[in-house]
Design an enzyme around this catalytic site. Sequence first.
Site, mmCIF file in Angstrom:
data_model
loop_
_atom_site.group_PDB
_atom_site.id
_atom_site.type_symbol
_atom_site.label_atom_id
_atom_site.label_comp_id
_atom_site.label_asym_id
_atom_site.label_seq_id
_atom_site.Cartn_x
_atom_site.Cartn_y
_atom_site.Cartn_z
ATOM 1 N N PHE A 129 55.500 85.037 58.304
ATOM 2 C CA PHE A 129 56.954 85.080 58.374
ATOM 3 C C PHE A 129 57.395 84.272 59.579
ATOM 4 O O PHE A 129 56.972 84.544 60.701
ATOM 5 C CB PHE A 129 57.469 86.524 58.497
ATOM 6 C CG PHE A 129 58.960 86.593 58.542
ATOM 7 C CD1 PHE A 129 59.711 86.541 57.370
ATOM 8 C CD2 PHE A 129 59.641 86.685 59.745
ATOM 9 C CE1 PHE A 129 61.096 86.568 57.401
ATOM 10 C CE2 PHE A 129 61.032 86.715 59.785
ATOM 11 C CZ PHE A 129 61.766 86.668 58.610
ATOM 12 N N ASP A 214 53.391 81.126 66.609
ATOM 13 C CA ASP A 214 54.663 81.840 66.501
ATOM 14 C C ASP A 214 54.457 83.206 67.146
ATOM 15 O O ASP A 214 53.877 84.103 66.552
ATOM 16 C CB ASP A 214 55.055 81.968 65.018
ATOM 17 C CG ASP A 214 56.354 82.756 64.829
ATOM 18 O OD1 ASP A 214 56.802 83.425 65.786
ATOM 19 O OD2 ASP A 214 56.910 82.723 63.712
ATOM 20 N N LYS A 243 62.668 87.548 70.056
ATOM 21 C CA LYS A 243 62.709 89.016 70.107
ATOM 22 C C LYS A 243 62.651 89.625 71.514
ATOM 23 O O LYS A 243 63.678 89.868 72.123
ATOM 24 C CB LYS A 243 61.617 89.594 69.202
ATOM 25 C CG LYS A 243 61.889 89.288 67.713
ATOM 26 C CD LYS A 243 61.124 90.159 66.767
ATOM 27 C CE LYS A 243 61.661 90.072 65.350
ATOM 28 N NZ LYS A 243 61.007 89.113 64.462
HETATM 29 C C1 LIG Z 1 61.431 87.989 63.589
HETATM 30 C C2 LIG Z 1 60.531 86.828 63.465
HETATM 31 C C3 LIG Z 1 61.034 85.527 63.264
HETATM 32 C C4 LIG Z 1 62.507 85.257 63.042
HETATM 33 O O1 LIG Z 1 63.264 85.602 64.136
HETATM 34 P P1 LIG Z 1 64.869 85.682 63.991
HETATM 35 O O2 LIG Z 1 65.341 85.956 65.374
HETATM 36 O O3 LIG Z 1 65.155 86.776 63.013
HETATM 37 O O4 LIG Z 1 65.320 84.366 63.472
HETATM 38 C C5 LIG Z 1 60.131 84.488 63.237
HETATM 39 N N1 LIG Z 1 58.812 84.687 63.373
HETATM 40 C C6 LIG Z 1 58.301 85.914 63.565
HETATM 41 C C7 LIG Z 1 56.831 86.077 63.756
HETATM 42 C C8 LIG Z 1 59.140 87.025 63.604
HETATM 43 O O5 LIG Z 1 58.624 88.245 63.767
#
Ligand SMILES: *Cc1c(COP(=O)(O)O)cnc(C)c1O
Length: 398
Positions: A129, A214, A243
């Site tokens: 994701f 990521d 986050k």
């Molecule tokens: C939450 C998340 C995203 C997306 O972040 P947003 O602030 O919702 O755009 C991307 N990569 C990972 C691994 C995530 O957990």
Amino acid sequence: MITPLMPNYARSELAFERGEGCWLVTADGRRVLDFGAGIAVNVLGHAHPHLVEALTEQAKKVWHVSNLHNVPDAERLAKRLIDATFADSVLFCNSGAEANEGAIKMARKFHASRGEENRYRIVTFEGAFHGRTLATIAAGGQKKYLEGFGPKVEGFDQVPFGDRKALEALIGADTAALMIEPVQGEGGLREVPTEELRYLRDLCDRHGMLLIFDEVQTGVGRTGKLFAYEWAGVAPDIMSIAKGIGGGFPLGAVLAVEKCAAVFTPGTHGTTFGGNPLAMAVGNAVLDVVLAPGFLEDVQRKSLLFKQKLAGLVDQHPKVFDQVRGAGLLTGLKCVLPNGDVTAELRKENLLVVPAGDNVIRLIPPLNVSDAEIDIAVGMLDKAARNLEVTLVRGAAE
Ligand SMILES: *Cc1c(COP(=O)(O)O)cnc(C)c1O
């Protein structure tokens, strides 16, 4: 009739008036233990005095000046992130998806700037994701997020998790980079083994590809190190974070080594809000606490304690829980019953958790959670599991 807020979320019945540490409180005084932390965002819980002070003090001075001018606190936060990581330079933005967009654009531009315009493809992993923008849904490759939004953005190839043969078969002269979460968050807390991350680093080096981590969910202490890649001892070339770094204030960043960061020359990429003084004040305040001596060691200690207790719950409730998952306080339980049902039952017991893929519930408390709060959460999990078992027995009798 359409609701005032667009119907793209399935919200719970709860609304909170305020928060205190790991607790959220509704207007009528119901106290709920927050082991969702706004989806791994509130690393220091709610209304942390140091963050409140940083934000309110900055609010009295200046909120926003745009990136047409210098923001001294942005430079300070960038330097602190550089000192604590592999990175040589930092770009601030506002969310995880935006950080990943920046990382993807940087990887493509890197090769283009070396005369390889056709080298733009990025390998990602099934179950990944990376966000909800057009490029990041293509990067994640999940059908449920792609459907109905027109042609998938070109240039992303998914391989099954851990399938080295498929991965190596896919790599060609047009492969620019490989992008991976060190622990899949939304995908169900699947950890990439250390030797696999080392192998990916080596593979990228051999093919002149860039490695992108990521760490939007795994970063900022969530796994017990400032960043998850530290456990494996391999560094990426580019890393996206978001986050946790804002502790609840919208903030993301792209961290990169010099050769990658250098391709973002004036005019190549930008954002209006990214790195504004309010966000920078909070980001610096988050690091004040997370980088304080002993903080991350304490996260590691608590996560071990929590995991032991969760293993006990799996033993006691094999019809409800199947397995403990995750790293550090990016913890979870793979469920036997549907994770949505377990989440709803836990909410009745006043415990907030976050469902993930692979029928997992994430237990991702603020990193400053206390041992006593961990005990309370385990008690609530136990109670909810008992309730669900009673329902199962009743269901079987009917
Ligand atoms: C939450 C998340 C995203 C997306 O972040 P947003 O602030 O919702 O755009 C991307 N990569 C990972 C691994 C995530 O957990």
